[in-house]
Write an enzyme that holds these catalytic residues in place. Structure first.
Site, PDB file in Angstrom:
ATOM      1  N   GLY A  73      52.744  11.992  98.380  1.00 44.20           N
ATOM      2  CA  GLY A  73      52.126  12.074  99.695  1.00 44.20           C
ATOM      3  C   GLY A  73      52.081  10.727 100.404  1.00 44.20           C
ATOM      4  CB  SER A  74      51.211   7.309  99.250  1.00 47.12           C
ATOM      5  OG  SER A  74      49.993   7.676  98.658  1.00 47.12           O
ATOM      6  CD  GLN A 128      43.385  17.142  98.705  1.00 45.71           C
ATOM      7  OE1 GLN A 128      43.048  18.167  98.118  1.00 45.71           O
ATOM      8  NE2 GLN A 128      43.522  15.978  98.087  1.00 45.71           N
ATOM      9  CB  SER A 178      51.340  15.029  97.167  1.00 42.99           C
ATOM     10  OG  SER A 178      51.339  14.432  95.901  1.00 42.99           O
ATOM     11  CG  HIS A 183      49.570  14.734  92.164  1.00 41.91           C
ATOM     12  ND1 HIS A 183      48.262  14.373  91.951  1.00 41.91           N
ATOM     13  CD2 HIS A 183      50.000  13.998  93.215  1.00 41.91           C
ATOM     14  CE1 HIS A 183      47.927  13.444  92.840  1.00 41.91           C
ATOM     15  NE2 HIS A 183      48.957  13.200  93.620  1.00 41.91           N
ATOM     16  CB  THR A 229      69.270   8.542  90.792  1.00 38.82           C
ATOM     17  OG1 THR A 229      70.376   7.637  90.875  1.00 38.82           O
ATOM     18  CG2 THR A 229      69.690   9.822  90.088  1.00 38.82           C
ATOM     19  CB  CYS A 235      29.010   1.860  92.032  1.00 39.05           C
ATOM     20  SG  CYS A 235      28.327   0.181  92.101  1.00 39.05           S
TER      21      CYS A 235
HETATM   22  C1  LIG Z   1      45.091  13.842 102.020  1.00 38.61           C
HETATM   23  C2  LIG Z   1      45.922  13.033 101.073  1.00 38.61           C
HETATM   24  N1  LIG Z   1      46.966  12.343 101.542  1.00 38.61           N
HETATM   25  C3  LIG Z   1      47.746  11.606 100.733  1.00 38.61           C
HETATM   26  C4  LIG Z   1      47.497  11.532  99.376  1.00 38.61           C
HETATM   27  C5  LIG Z   1      48.384  10.692  98.516  1.00 38.61           C
HETATM   28  O1  LIG Z   1      49.250  11.474  97.739  1.00 38.61           O
HETATM   29  P1  LIG Z   1      50.032  10.858  96.503  1.00 38.61           P
HETATM   30  O2  LIG Z   1      49.031  10.611  95.444  1.00 38.61           O
HETATM   31  O3  LIG Z   1      51.024  11.905  96.113  1.00 38.61           O
HETATM   32  O4  LIG Z   1      50.692   9.613  96.965  1.00 38.61           O
HETATM   33  C6  LIG Z   1      46.423  12.228  98.843  1.00 38.61           C
HETATM   34  C7  LIG Z   1      46.108  12.154  97.408  1.00 38.61           C
HETATM   35  O5  LIG Z   1      45.070  11.691  96.995  1.00 38.61           O
HETATM   36  C8  LIG Z   1      45.610  13.005  99.718  1.00 38.61           C
HETATM   37  O6  LIG Z   1      44.564  13.683  99.258  1.00 38.61           O
HETATM   38 ZN   LIG Z   2      26.699  -0.790  90.760  1.00 34.11          ZN
END
Ligand SMILES: Cc1ncc(COP(=O)(O)O)c(C=O)c1O
Ligand SMILES: [Zn+2]
Lengths: 394, 132
Positions: A69-70, A178, A198, A200, A236, A323
């Protein structure tokens, strides 16, 4: 163990694992190689592309594989910004509670001279389409609003926002990480130009994702090298991971209605049960939220200790407390919906899976109640609240 | 690998000296809800010795464990020693804390020093503060 942190990651499905291992065992060639062994891998890759495209109502050529996703968020936003800049458009609209993959990319663009408008998400955690309409200017090159929020699960009016963007000729991106595999997402019906996902988060493997870019939108490559992915993403391809992602998505899509109905029932049971705890509040709209998301703030306690004690009871959950993040500020999402620091530290996110049982939900409710009560028992804030020295916020 | 050492988890799960001393003669509260950790220390000092100590903490695992360990380190000790208590000593006694959690042990040191200052200022004007 009760795993209630599916928004962080999900367990891979049996189907996904089998798809992945069978490719690793048998179809392990390089899809760019011309001999049959390589071309078989290429076939698997293109089959995955077709499957994913058909789930989200896209054309296979509009799907690009990424590391997650990132990367998809980064590539899409930087590409759209680049296209905008060429036409002298350097204004981008987003929301205050996007994922950091979006917000940090926007920060980078801001340093490069772009102007960023972050829309308010209100107390209920939902962007109003009219805000988008009002914020669009002549020099706006991109609107990027997430499909569903990763912390509080609120679902955004994507279709309406997309329609406005279409009408105003502004590119529209949604981070659907999500949402995909959990609620219906259709790029055509939802007027989406660009989308990130994403694997996972829907029982596929980690480190694999995809993006959708509507035909005609020219992307920039983030990774230079070979000609994979039509020159838009060198390297690849992770064929086993990509095939497993497609298998997981197909499975999630097929089981979506049943899974969502059950999850919603369990979600609402959890919300009802946890609401009975004095001085707490549900974060985000009660109805317009992901079927698996429950997020509360409990006054007078801190989130990390809550999580550690729940872990002792076999419950995996998460929190937006400072924290747990290593910074002094609690979650930007909770602050964006107007929770003050004092209560934002005491948050709990339960993101339940499709297989959660009534008994497990009951056990979670009981455990959270016990732990909250225990922690309040020696919290100086709780003492001040109870003695009237401080006023309750929730 | 767990986030915290066994020692930290032990003090977090079974915090020592939790609660309030009704007739404390030194009370210190540090931290704020903004940063996410608040500690309150109650001291009962007699003959320059910490006869009793109790704490209340709103905070993370590290904050609770640090408060607990700090009370153990000063209970029954003369004030001359208590004044020398550092957050390093607290963290070491806990077999270490993750780097970004050191600030929680700093709070424990500060809470005790603040309670000590309160005691000393009450000694300065004995008629008022004592016993409240
Ligand atoms: C809304 C959202 N965007 C992007 C990401 C990032 O995805 P990835 O961990 O596959 O890079 C996440 C994952 O935590 C997410 O919840
Ligand atoms: Zn603390």
């Amino acid at each position: 163990m009760i795993y209630a942190d599916n928004a962080a990651t999900t367990r891979m499905s049996e189907t996904a694992i089998q798809t992945m291992t069978s490719l690793m065992n048998e179809n392990w060639g390089n899809p760019s190689s011309l001999y049959v062994h390589g071309q078989k891998a290429k076939e698997a890759l293109e089959k995955a592309r077709e499957e994913i495209a058909s789930v989200i109502g896209a054309n296979a050529r509009e799907i690009l594989f990424t590391s997650g996703g990132s990367e998809a968020d980064n590539q899409i936003i930087l590409s759209a910004a680049g296209l905008g800049e060429k036409n002298g458009k350097k204004h981008i609209i987003s929301s205050a509670f996007e994922h950091h993959a979006v917000l940090h990319t926007l920060k980078k663009l801001e340093r490069e001279g772009f102007e960023i408008t972050l829309l308010d998400v209100h107390e209920n955690g939902i962007v109003d389409p009219s805000q988008v309409e009002d914020a669009i200017r002549d020099d706006t090159c991109l609107v990027t609003i997430m499909y569903a929020n990763n912390e509080i699960g609120t679902i955004q009016p994507i279709r309406k926002i997309g329609e406005i963007c279409r009408r105003k000729h502004v590119l529209f991106h949604t981070d659907a990480v999500q949402a995909i595999g959990h609620i219906p997402v259709d790029v055509a019906a939802d007027n989406i130009d660009l989308l990130s996902a994403s694997a996972h988060k829907f029982h596929g493997p980690k480190g694999v994702g995809f993006l959708y870019a509507k035909k005609g939108i020219r992307l920039q490559s983030l990774i230079e090298g070979g000609a994979q992915e039509r020159g838009l993403r060198a390297g690849t391809e992770n064929v086993p991971g990509i095939a497993a992602m497609a298998a997981a998505l197909k499975e999630a899509q097929e089981g979506m209605e049943t899974a969502a109905a059950h999850q919603k029932k369990m979600r609402d049971k959890l919300i009802e049960g946890l609401k009975q705890i004095p001085h707490c509040a549900l974060n985000g709209d009660a109805a317009r939220r992901l079927p698996g998301n429950v997020n509360f703030c409990f006054e007078g306690i801190e989130g990390e200790s809550l999580l550690l004690l729940l872990d002792d009871k076999g419950i995996c959950a998460s929190s937006g407390s400072a924290c747990t993040s290593g910074s002094l500020d609690p979650s930007h999402v909770l602050l964006a919906i107007g929770r003050v620091h004092d209560v934002a530290h005491g948050s709990l996110r339960l993101s339940i899976g499709e297989t959660i049982t009534e008994e497990e939900a009951d056990y979670i409710i009981r455990s959270v109640r016990e732990v909250v009560e225990y922690l309040r028992g020696f919290s100086p804030i709780w003492r001040d609240l109870m003695s009237g020295k401080k006023e309750f916020i929730l | 690998m767990a986030l915290y050492s066994e020692k930290v988890m032990d003090h977090f799960r079974n915090p020592r000296n939790v609660g309030v001393i009704e007739d404390a003669n030194g009370i210190g509260e540090v931290g704020n809800a903004k940063c996410g950790d608040i500690m309150k220390m109650y001291l009962k000092i007699e003959d320059d010795i910490v006869q009793d100590v109790k704490f209340e903490t709103f905070g993370c695992g590290s904050a609770i464990a640090s408060s607990s360990m700090a009370t153990e380190l000063i209970k029954g000790k003369p004030l001359s020693e208590v004044r020398k208590l550092t957050n390093q000593a607290v963290a070491e006694a806990l077999d270490g804390l993750p780097g970004y959690k050191m600030h929680c042990s700093v709070l424990a040191e500060e809470a005790i020093q603040s309670a000590l200052e309160d005691y000393e200022s009450r000694q300065g004007k004995p008629a008022e503060g004592a016993g409240t």
